[in-house]
Scaffold this motif. Structure first.
Motif, mmCIF file in Angstrom:
data_model
loop_
_atom_site.group_PDB
_atom_site.id
_atom_site.type_symbol
_atom_site.label_atom_id
_atom_site.label_comp_id
_atom_site.label_asym_id
_atom_site.label_seq_id
_atom_site.Cartn_x
_atom_site.Cartn_y
_atom_site.Cartn_z
ATOM 1 N N ARG A 1 -1.059 -7.741 -9.483
ATOM 2 C CA ARG A 1 -1.850 -6.603 -9.972
ATOM 3 C C ARG A 1 -1.578 -5.356 -9.130
ATOM 4 N NH1 ARG A 1 -6.115 -10.886 -9.959
ATOM 5 N NH2 ARG A 1 -6.158 -10.333 -7.765
ATOM 6 N N VAL A 2 -1.664 -4.214 -9.775
ATOM 7 C CA VAL A 2 -1.615 -2.923 -9.092
ATOM 8 C C VAL A 2 -2.958 -2.236 -9.318
ATOM 9 C CG1 VAL A 2 -0.548 -0.636 -9.055
ATOM 10 C CG2 VAL A 2 0.884 -2.669 -9.286
ATOM 11 N N VAL A 3 -3.593 -1.820 -8.223
ATOM 12 C CA VAL A 3 -4.894 -1.145 -8.281
ATOM 13 C C VAL A 3 -4.709 0.290 -7.803
ATOM 14 C CG1 VAL A 3 -7.308 -1.190 -7.557
ATOM 15 C CG2 VAL A 3 -6.042 -3.344 -7.808
ATOM 16 N N LEU A 4 -5.205 1.248 -8.577
ATOM 17 C CA LEU A 4 -5.088 2.661 -8.228
ATOM 18 C C LEU A 4 -6.434 3.217 -7.810
ATOM 19 C CD1 LEU A 4 -2.787 4.018 -11.093
ATOM 20 C CD2 LEU A 4 -2.140 2.904 -8.954
ATOM 21 N N PHE A 5 -6.409 4.057 -6.763
ATOM 22 C CA PHE A 5 -7.601 4.762 -6.290
ATOM 23 C C PHE A 5 -7.302 6.254 -6.325
ATOM 24 C CE2 PHE A 5 -7.413 0.621 -4.318
ATOM 25 C CZ PHE A 5 -8.705 0.131 -4.438
ATOM 26 N N GLU A 6 -8.334 7.059 -6.579
ATOM 27 C CA GLU A 6 -8.152 8.506 -6.582
ATOM 28 C C GLU A 6 -9.136 9.157 -5.626
ATOM 29 O OE1 GLU A 6 -8.887 10.381 -10.294
ATOM 30 O OE2 GLU A 6 -10.858 9.469 -10.589
ATOM 31 N N ARG A 7 -8.710 10.273 -5.064
ATOM 32 C CA ARG A 7 -9.538 10.980 -4.089
ATOM 33 C C ARG A 7 -10.621 11.774 -4.801
ATOM 34 N NH1 ARG A 7 -7.284 14.306 1.156
ATOM 35 N NH2 ARG A 7 -9.321 14.853 2.010
ATOM 36 N N THR A 8 -11.805 11.783 -4.218
ATOM 37 C CA THR A 8 -12.944 12.466 -4.837
ATOM 38 C C THR A 8 -13.501 13.590 -3.981
ATOM 39 O OG1 THR A 8 -14.490 10.856 -3.882
ATOM 40 C CG2 THR A 8 -13.642 10.402 -6.097
ATOM 41 N N LYS B 1 -9.904 3.779 -9.514
ATOM 42 C CA LYS B 1 -9.486 4.510 -10.712
ATOM 43 C C LYS B 1 -9.192 3.554 -11.860
ATOM 44 C CE LYS B 1 -6.091 8.048 -12.142
ATOM 45 N NZ LYS B 1 -6.972 9.208 -12.354
ATOM 46 N N THR B 2 -8.245 2.648 -11.641
ATOM 47 C CA THR B 2 -7.915 1.659 -12.666
ATOM 48 C C THR B 2 -7.054 0.576 -12.046
ATOM 49 O OG1 THR B 2 -7.028 1.370 -14.901
ATOM 50 C CG2 THR B 2 -5.772 2.781 -13.424
ATOM 51 N N GLU B 3 -6.797 -0.475 -12.792
ATOM 52 C CA GLU B 3 -5.874 -1.512 -12.356
ATOM 53 C C GLU B 3 -5.164 -2.085 -13.571
ATOM 54 O OE1 GLU B 3 -7.683 -5.666 -11.527
ATOM 55 O OE2 GLU B 3 -9.242 -4.244 -10.948
ATOM 56 N N PHE B 4 -4.004 -2.668 -13.328
ATOM 57 C CA PHE B 4 -3.251 -3.283 -14.418
ATOM 58 C C PHE B 4 -2.395 -4.410 -13.865
ATOM 59 C CE2 PHE B 4 -0.943 0.434 -12.881
ATOM 60 C CZ PHE B 4 0.333 -0.041 -12.660
ATOM 61 N N GLN B 5 -2.052 -5.328 -14.747
ATOM 62 C CA GLN B 5 -1.199 -6.455 -14.369
ATOM 63 C C GLN B 5 0.248 -6.007 -14.446
ATOM 64 O OE1 GLN B 5 -2.607 -9.444 -13.430
ATOM 65 N NE2 GLN B 5 -0.583 -10.184 -12.812
ATOM 66 N N SER B 6 0.876 -5.874 -13.304
ATOM 67 C CA SER B 6 2.244 -5.372 -13.257
ATOM 68 C C SER B 6 3.265 -6.484 -13.503
ATOM 69 C CB SER B 6 2.515 -4.707 -11.906
ATOM 70 O OG SER B 6 3.868 -4.332 -11.781
ATOM 71 N N HIS B 7 3.107 -7.604 -12.824
ATOM 72 C CA HIS B 7 4.077 -8.696 -12.934
ATOM 73 C C HIS B 7 3.369 -10.019 -13.213
ATOM 74 C CE1 HIS B 7 6.637 -5.687 -11.021
ATOM 75 N NE2 HIS B 7 7.691 -6.438 -11.295
ATOM 76 N N ILE C 1 0.868 -1.196 0.000
ATOM 77 C CA ILE C 1 0.000 0.000 0.000
ATOM 78 C C ILE C 1 0.893 1.229 0.000
ATOM 79 C CG2 ILE C 1 -1.778 1.312 1.236
ATOM 80 C CD1 ILE C 1 -2.689 -1.149 2.586
ATOM 81 N N GLU C 2 0.505 2.247 -0.778
ATOM 82 C CA GLU C 2 1.301 3.475 -0.818
ATOM 83 C C GLU C 2 0.460 4.658 -1.280
ATOM 84 O OE1 GLU C 2 5.180 5.478 -0.535
ATOM 85 O OE2 GLU C 2 4.395 3.564 0.200
ATOM 86 N N PHE C 3 0.466 5.751 -0.489
ATOM 87 C CA PHE C 3 -0.090 7.032 -0.920
ATOM 88 C C PHE C 3 0.958 7.770 -1.750
ATOM 89 C CE2 PHE C 3 -2.937 6.584 2.810
ATOM 90 C CZ PHE C 3 -4.141 6.960 2.240
ATOM 91 N N ASP C 4 0.504 8.598 -2.695
ATOM 92 C CA ASP C 4 1.456 9.478 -3.359
ATOM 93 C C ASP C 4 1.692 10.713 -2.488
ATOM 94 O OD1 ASP C 4 -0.834 10.987 -3.700
ATOM 95 O OD2 ASP C 4 -0.519 11.359 -5.835
ATOM 96 N N HIS D 1 -3.847 10.182 -4.520
ATOM 97 C CA HIS D 1 -3.880 8.866 -5.141
ATOM 98 C C HIS D 1 -3.329 7.820 -4.178
ATOM 99 C CE1 HIS D 1 -3.977 11.519 -8.716
ATOM 100 N NE2 HIS D 1 -4.768 10.577 -9.199
ATOM 101 N N LEU D 2 -3.893 6.637 -4.266
ATOM 102 C CA LEU D 2 -3.474 5.513 -3.434
ATOM 103 C C LEU D 2 -3.301 4.297 -4.335
ATOM 104 C CD1 LEU D 2 -3.141 4.185 -0.562
ATOM 105 C CD2 LEU D 2 -5.592 3.730 -0.644
ATOM 106 N N ALA D 3 -2.202 3.569 -4.127
ATOM 107 C CA ALA D 3 -1.941 2.374 -4.927
ATOM 108 C C ALA D 3 -1.828 1.164 -4.013
ATOM 109 C CB ALA D 3 -0.649 2.532 -5.728
ATOM 110 N N THR D 4 -2.377 0.045 -4.464
ATOM 111 C CA THR D 4 -2.199 -1.218 -3.748
ATOM 112 C C THR D 4 -1.690 -2.265 -4.730
ATOM 113 O OG1 THR D 4 -4.447 -2.052 -4.183
ATOM 114 C CG2 THR D 4 -4.147 -0.682 -2.221
ATOM 115 N N GLY D 5 -0.881 -3.168 -4.226
ATOM 116 C CA GLY D 5 -0.422 -4.306 -5.012
ATOM 117 C C GLY D 5 -0.851 -5.584 -4.331
ATOM 118 N N ASP D 6 -1.040 -6.660 -5.086
ATOM 119 C CA ASP D 6 -1.485 -7.908 -4.469
ATOM 120 C C ASP D 6 -0.577 -9.069 -4.875
ATOM 121 O OD1 ASP D 6 -2.304 -8.775 -6.995
ATOM 122 O OD2 ASP D 6 -4.370 -8.153 -6.698
ATOM 123 N N ARG D 7 -0.879 -10.217 -4.331
ATOM 124 C CA ARG D 7 -0.038 -11.397 -4.587
ATOM 125 C C ARG D 7 -0.223 -11.932 -5.997
ATOM 126 N NH1 ARG D 7 -0.223 -14.993 1.010
ATOM 127 N NH2 ARG D 7 0.426 -13.313 2.420
ATOM 128 N N GLY D 8 -1.248 -11.473 -6.683
ATOM 129 C CA GLY D 8 -1.460 -11.881 -8.063
ATOM 130 C C GLY D 8 -0.737 -11.007 -9.066
#
Length: 510
Positions: free
Chosen positions: A65-72, A99-105, A48-51, A56-63
């Motif tokens: 994937r990186v998921v991005l969240f944005e403040r509203t 916000k979005t997600e993508f397969q990082s690794h 987990i990491e805030f910018d 913006h907030l980013a999370t990574g998982d064991r699969g």
């Protein structure tokens, strides 16, 4: 207190007394589990990491994937200034949306060593945004990737030259008539060219097709891949304040990279002995100083933190300062070195303090004072009688992260049963809250005030503060060691915490 002042100032401030304890409230949850729902291993959050802005907030998982969240909640949303001034801001709290997600690794296989490289995201770090695009680094055990996330407009042709409704001889049937070889329809009713005539004087204007942007989509693109530089598993990545370089650390080495150069890195720390049998400690975490790009700190499995200055030499084998707590006489046991291993370190916002987490405690260090920590906070002291059981089920090797508030007045870390602890870091503060990662965070709240424990040094500032868990959990019997809160992050400017409980992301505010 929603202050965003200089981080760390609160840890040393004494004027006006400590701030009052915060009352934490539930804000949001993403990926909430229903009762009895089984969690898939690939969905468990691992980073987990805030910018820097906190938007913006980013999370990574064991699969992988990186998921991005944005403040509203900090956007205008069409509210006039007059209406905004009349709103009750006490009920507002940080709100984020997906916000979005993508397969990082992806999972890989090292054929030379016959080892599987899992896709799990170990760390995420935000880089400087540019031209409306977001940039971030993500890493698994072996490979670091540099990602650019940008909005792209999808363009479509919205107006054509020919208006089908005005063409002569429009057929009633929807099926097109046959076409002969020269491109003219066999049916005379569809022979537009024979029926079309130019008006006298010609056409006043020629209407070209119009391209319009109907919608936008977020596209994540991998800009760089930094690979083949680590023989051991990467445990840390950290950005430099110069915005151009970053470090990556594994068990025995710390490498320095330039963001624009992916095929070359410089080894700046190497603790690998000539004979591996002489190995006594490994690197567990590394972090750049938030202001001085020449300084960084790394922690070891022996419970020490080394501050190094890259201006001294190309290979920083010698440290500028060494921070470690002397071992109490007669306290050594089989578990001493295991529980002393530091799992995470973080600099305060102004770089004056370092927060470290080992298995039992949180420690706050002043980088100008290497004689010992300025404060220690008991997190798992009540589990000391159960160390044998924790060793047998491998829980004693769990790596809990820690974080500081942006104003430096508080520190936080996770525990078992999806609990997390928040401590006051200012001098004289007895704040020590235990909260649960659920929609009712205060359910496990300690009702009795935290008691200051014995002084560990003649220095008046070095007072160990904390609180034991009450009731049935005093001996650790009430803890669920399968539900552990390892990853959490504090918003850089507000009292807002994001923490991961398995595949669920919980957010709280005060």
């Amino acid at each position: 207190m929603n202050g965003g002042g200089g981080g760390g100032d609160g840890a040393a401030s004494s004027g006006g007394g400590p701030p009052p304890p915060l009352e934490w409230r539930f804000s949001q949850v993403f990926g909430e589990r229903t009762a009895g729902e089984e969690v898939q291993e690939v969905d468990i959050i691992s980073a987990i990491e805030f910018d820097k802005s906190g938007d913006h907030l980013a999370t990574g998982d064991r699969g992988g994937r990186v998921v991005l969240f944005e403040r509203t909640d900090n956007k205008d949303n069409g509210v006039s200034r007059r209406d905004a001034e009349q709103m009750d801001y006490t009920v507002r709290h940080p709100e984020f949306r997906y916000k979005t997600e993508f397969q990082s690794h992806e999972p890989e296989f090292d054929y030379l060593k016959s080892l599987e490289i899992e896709e799990k995201i170990n760390k995420i770090r935000w880089c400087q945004p540019a031209n409306g695009a977001l940039f971030l680094l993500s890493t698994n055990d072996k490979t670091i990737k540099y990602w650019k996330v940008q909005e792209k407009k999808i363009k479509k042709i919205s107006e054509m030259n020919i208006d089908p409704s005005k063409t002569p001889g429009q057929p009633s049937s929807s099926s097109p008539p046959p076409v002969v070889a020269n491109g003219v329809h066999a049916d005379p009713a569809h022979d537009y060219l024979s029926k079309f005539s130019f008006p006298p004087g010609g056409l006043p204007s020629l209407r070209l097709p119009v391209v319009t942007s109907l919608e936008t989509s977020l596209v994540a693109r991998c800009r760089r891949v930094y690979a083949h530089a680590h023989d051991y598993h990467i445990n840390s990545i950290s950005n430099s304040s110069d915005g151009e370089t970053f470090i990556s650390a594994d068990d025995l080495r710390v490498n320095l990279w330039n963001l624009e150069i992916s095929n070359q890195s410089f080894n700046i720390v190497d603790v690998k002995p000539t004979n591996m049998e002489d190995l006594t400690e490994v690197i567990t975490s590394a972090e750049f100083h938030p202001i001085h790009c020449n300084m960084l700190a790394y922690s070891s499995s022996k419970g020490s933190i080394r501050l190094i200055d890259m201006r001294q030499s190309a290979l920083c084998d010698s440290h500028t300062k060494l921070f470690e707590e002397p071992e109490a006489p007669g306290s050594r046991s089989f578990f001493t070195e295991i529980i002393a291993s530091i799992s995470d370190i973080k600099f305060s916002k102004d770089g004056r303090y370092i927060l470290s987490r080992d298995y039992m405690t949180l420690k706050l260090w002043d980088i100008n004072m290497d004689s010992g920590p300025v404060a220690s906070y008991q997190v798992h002291e009540h589990l000391r009688p159960k160390l044998c059981d924790l060793y047998e089920n491998d829980s004693i090797f769990d790596k809990f992260e820690c974080c500081l508030s942006g104003d430096g007045l508080r520190v936080a870390t996770g525990s078992y049963s999806n609990l997390f602890r928040v401590f006051g870091a200012s001098q004289g503060s007895t704040e020590a809250a235990t909260l649960e990662a659920s929609k009712n965070p205060m359910r496990r709240q300690i009702q009795t005030p935290a008691r200051p424990s014995r002084t560990i040094s003649s220095m008046t500032r070095m007072v160990r503060r904390g609180s034991e868990s009450p009731g049935a959990e005093a001996n650790g019997n009430g803890y669920d060691f399968t539900n552990k809160l390892l990853h959490m992050a504090w918003h850089p400017t507000e009292n807002s915490i994001a923490c991961a409980a398995a595949n669920s992301l919980y957010m709280y505010y005060a």
